[in-house]
Design an enzyme around this catalytic site. Structure first.
Site, PDB file in Angstrom:
ATOM      1  N   ASP A  55      -7.738   1.893   1.780  1.00  0.00           N
ATOM      2  CA  ASP A  55      -6.435   2.514   2.026  1.00  0.00           C
ATOM      3  C   ASP A  55      -6.414   3.958   1.501  1.00  0.00           C
ATOM      4  OD1 ASP A  55      -3.533   1.781   2.735  1.00  0.00           O
ATOM      5  OD2 ASP A  55      -3.265   2.614   0.729  1.00  0.00           O
ATOM      6  N   ASP A 110       1.198   0.628  10.740  1.00  0.00           N
ATOM      7  CA  ASP A 110       1.932   1.851  10.384  1.00  0.00           C
ATOM      8  C   ASP A 110       2.394   2.629  11.619  1.00  0.00           C
ATOM      9  OD1 ASP A 110       1.484   1.443   7.657  1.00  0.00           O
ATOM     10  OD2 ASP A 110      -0.418   2.529   7.709  1.00  0.00           O
ATOM     11  N   GLU A 144      -9.436   4.750   5.545  1.00  0.00           N
ATOM     12  CA  GLU A 144      -8.248   5.352   6.153  1.00  0.00           C
ATOM     13  C   GLU A 144      -8.170   6.783   5.644  1.00  0.00           C
ATOM     14  OE1 GLU A 144      -3.436   4.678   6.508  1.00  0.00           O
ATOM     15  OE2 GLU A 144      -4.406   4.597   4.565  1.00  0.00           O
TER      16      GLU A 144
HETATM   17  C1  NOJ Z   1      -1.545   3.206   4.276  1.00  0.00           C
HETATM   18  C2  NOJ Z   1      -1.130   1.818   4.627  1.00  0.00           C
HETATM   19  O1  NOJ Z   1      -1.679   1.469   5.869  1.00  0.00           O
HETATM   20  C3  NOJ Z   1       0.372   1.801   4.591  1.00  0.00           C
HETATM   21  O2  NOJ Z   1       0.919   0.629   5.153  1.00  0.00           O
HETATM   22  C4  NOJ Z   1       0.799   2.002   3.168  1.00  0.00           C
HETATM   23  O3  NOJ Z   1       2.206   2.073   3.100  1.00  0.00           O
HETATM   24  C5  NOJ Z   1       0.204   3.296   2.594  1.00  0.00           C
HETATM   25  N1  NOJ Z   1      -1.170   3.473   2.925  1.00  0.00           N
HETATM   26  C6  NOJ Z   1       0.318   3.290   1.111  1.00  0.00           C
HETATM   27  O4  NOJ Z   1      -0.549   2.339   0.568  1.00  0.00           O
END
Ligand code: NOJ
Ligand code: CA
Length: 575
Positions: free
Chosen positions: A208, A333, A258
């Site tokens: 993440d 997201d 990510e």
């Molecule tokens: C990216 C995640 O995919 C998202 O859902 C999250 O709110 C943020 N990072 C913070 O961890």
């Protein structure tokens, strides 16, 4: 059972599960680990190789599990460690590897490390970024935040902590304090977390916002106002990743980072195997083409020429630099791409556009170079939530920005309209299994409501239906496994000509086998100039209308709305 080796990143397909919304086994309205296990046969039928499961660790759930209070346990809402072990074992039997979500950039405020830090423990205070304010008049006076950085979910990235008289950094929600990776103890802690799960038999990891973990040496105001360029792809990021990968021995596993607000050069470094960092990267530039002035909360029609430019730049750049893309349209997201790129397709009753858009998007991601990711429900053509009231929303970011939009002067209706297009809850509605109670997701009251279209858009209706979106995806997964040209073939991207402003045109090639692909994001018919590609000498491989489009004598191809087609060298399928 002998351990199976999951497919490598070039041949594999990943399926993402947002655990809260996938399948509820015990009627509490929230998806869980046994729910996932109960659906493994469905996933095996689709043919996917890996399951990325979003966080199920103990958490106060302010950000639905991305705010972790214990990295090495299972939140009772989601099941037990035995349930997890069973899922891994049952998935292995079906040749599916489990990928876990590692949220190592921040913890929850409830994590014992943060609690000790704010109770005054000096060692744990080094785990976070705790700073004095600007213009403070002395101890106890907050003054102003140390920098002007903004949090991703709205407001300042700093929060005053009265217990210790310091500000702490949180790049996301106020409940998610950032960890200080410059402290080697933190890097040891995260190593132990990764090793804990690796030993339990997982096949890969999704990291993440991992490109935010190396903060700048000096915390200074960002002249742009948001701070992002200062902390994305920070000064020691490659060094820290290399260290984590070598100490945990995860090189060669399917690992994906990510990468928010990242650059192509950095993603090449992250994913080129010579650097021993990650297998592949998610970048997001292609999903900002409908942000007015770069603002997620300001609506604009998607700029498809820009989308094409971004996808082409990343395809060419990653290929030249030996990097590797994770290919996706949806995740937890993002609003649903079928709605986003297909207008109101799929609202109410499914219509022909809806089915064409779903298949066209799949064709694009499965034929480009990289690893395709299917987000739960993509394979059914699931759409945005179409909520009409604010109390139907759950997402912390959406609720924060609703207030921000109202403060800016938008009316409730205007703000709700923006949320209906942009909220993360659009992608978080329960998986649509059937037309029964709560779309077959739970026997209880679901934590989030389904759009009304679940009565016709659902797995039961689609799995065995010839010509369904599900069947189309299943075929694409199979082709990814079988056709070397899709896995390792060279990619060449072409301009589609003035008569096809909203179209992608590209080619994959290996040895004497070629695949030419064109996908239209246009709701109107158009004509693609493929005259340089000799498509006439190929044969249709997949297409999303009843028949493949005709190639005209001059090499142009007339495309219907949202039409997609891939052609392959004749006879290649039997080679
Ligand atoms: C990216 C995640 O995919 C998202 O859902 C999250 O709110 C943020 N990072 C913070 O961890
Ligand atoms: Ca449950």
């Amino acid at each position: 059972m002998a351990d199976f080796v999951p497919r490598d990143k070039k041949h594999a397909v990943v399926y993402q599960i947002y655990i809260r919304s996938f399948c509820d086994s015990n009627g509490d309205g929230i998806g869980d680990l046994p729910g996932i296990t109960s659906k493994l046969d469905y996933l095996a039928k689709l043919g996917i190789d890996y399951l990325w499961i979003t966080p199920f660790y103990p958490s106060p759930m302010r950000d639905n599990g991305y705010d972790i209070s214990d990295y090495t346990a299972v939140d009772p809402t989601y099941g037990t460690m035995d349930d997890f072990d069973e899922l891994v074992a049952e998935a292995k039997k079906r040749h599916i590897g489990i990928m876990l979500d590692m949220v190592l950039c921040h913890t929850s405020r409830d994590h014992p490390w943060f609690q000790k830090a704010i109770a005054g423990d000096k060692e744990y205070q080094q785990y976070y970024f705790l700073k004095d304010g600007c213009n403070s008049k002395g101890p106890g006076d907050p003054g102003e935040p140390p920098t002007n950085w903004k949090a991703a979910f709205g407001g300042s990235a700093w929060e005053w902590e009265p217990h210790i008289g310091k500000w702490y950094l949180h790049l996301h929600d106020v409940s998610q304090p950032d960890l200080n990776w410059d402290n080697s103890k933190i890097r040891k802690e995260v190593e132990n977390v990764v090793l804990f799960w690796k030993k339990r038999g997982v096949a890969g990891f999704r990291f993440d916002v991992i490109n935010f973990v190396s903060k700048p040496a000096k915390f200074v105001d960002d002249t742009e106002g948001a701070g992002r360029p200062l902390f994305a792809d920070g000064p020691h990021i490659h060094e820290y990743l290399q260290e984590l990968v070598s100490t945990t021995g995860i090189d060669g596993m399917l690992t994906v980072g990510e990468m928010a607000s990242t650059t192509l050069d950095n993603c090449i470094k992250y994913s080129n195997p010579d650097n021993h960092e990650l297998a592949e990267t998610f970048s997001f530039h292609h999903l900002k083409v409908d942000y007015a002035n770069g603002d997620k909360w300001a609506l604009k029609e998607a700029d498809i020429a820009k989308l094409r430019g971004i996808l082409y730049t990343w395809q060419r750049g990653m290929q030249e630099g030996g990097g590797w893309n994770a290919l996706f349209w949806d995740n937890h997201d993002q609003p649903r791409a079928v709605t986003r790129f297909g207008g109101r397709a799929g609202e109410g009753e499914p219509n022909s556009d809806w089915e064409h858009v779903g298949k066209m998007l799949a064709t694009t991601s499965f034929f480009l170079e990289g690893t395709p990711y299917i987000y739960e429900g993509d394979e059914l053509g699931m759409t945005n939530a179409h909520y009409a009231k604010i109390d139907q929303y759950n997402d912390v970011e959406s609720l924060n920005f609703y207030q921000i939009l109202l403060k800016k002067g938008e009316t409730e209706d205007e703000a709700l309209h923006v949320l209906s297009e942009r909220s993360r809850d659009n992608g978080r509605t329960p998986m649509q299994w059937s037309d029964g109670h709560a779309a077959g997701f739970t026997t209880g009251k679901p934590w989030l409501a389904s759009p009304a279209n679940y009565t016709s858009i659902n797995a039961e209706a689609e799995v065995d239906k010839p010509g369904s979106i599900f069947e189309y995806y299943r075929n694409l997964v199979h082709l990814r496994h079988e056709l070397e040209v899709l896995a390792t073939g060279k990619v060449t991207c072409y301009e589609p000509g003035d008569e096809a402003p909203k179209v992608l045109l590209f080619e994959r090639q290996i040895g004497d086998i070629r695949v030419v692909v064109t996908t239209s994001f246009d709701q109107k018919p158009c004509t693609v100039d493929a005259s340089k590609l000799n498509v006439g000498e190929l044969e249709p491989l997949v297409f999303n209308y009843k028949e493949a489009p005709q190639i005209q004598g001059d090499g142009t191809i007339a495309l219907k709305p949202y039409e997609a087609c891939a052609w392959i060298t004749k006879g290649a399928l039997n080679k």
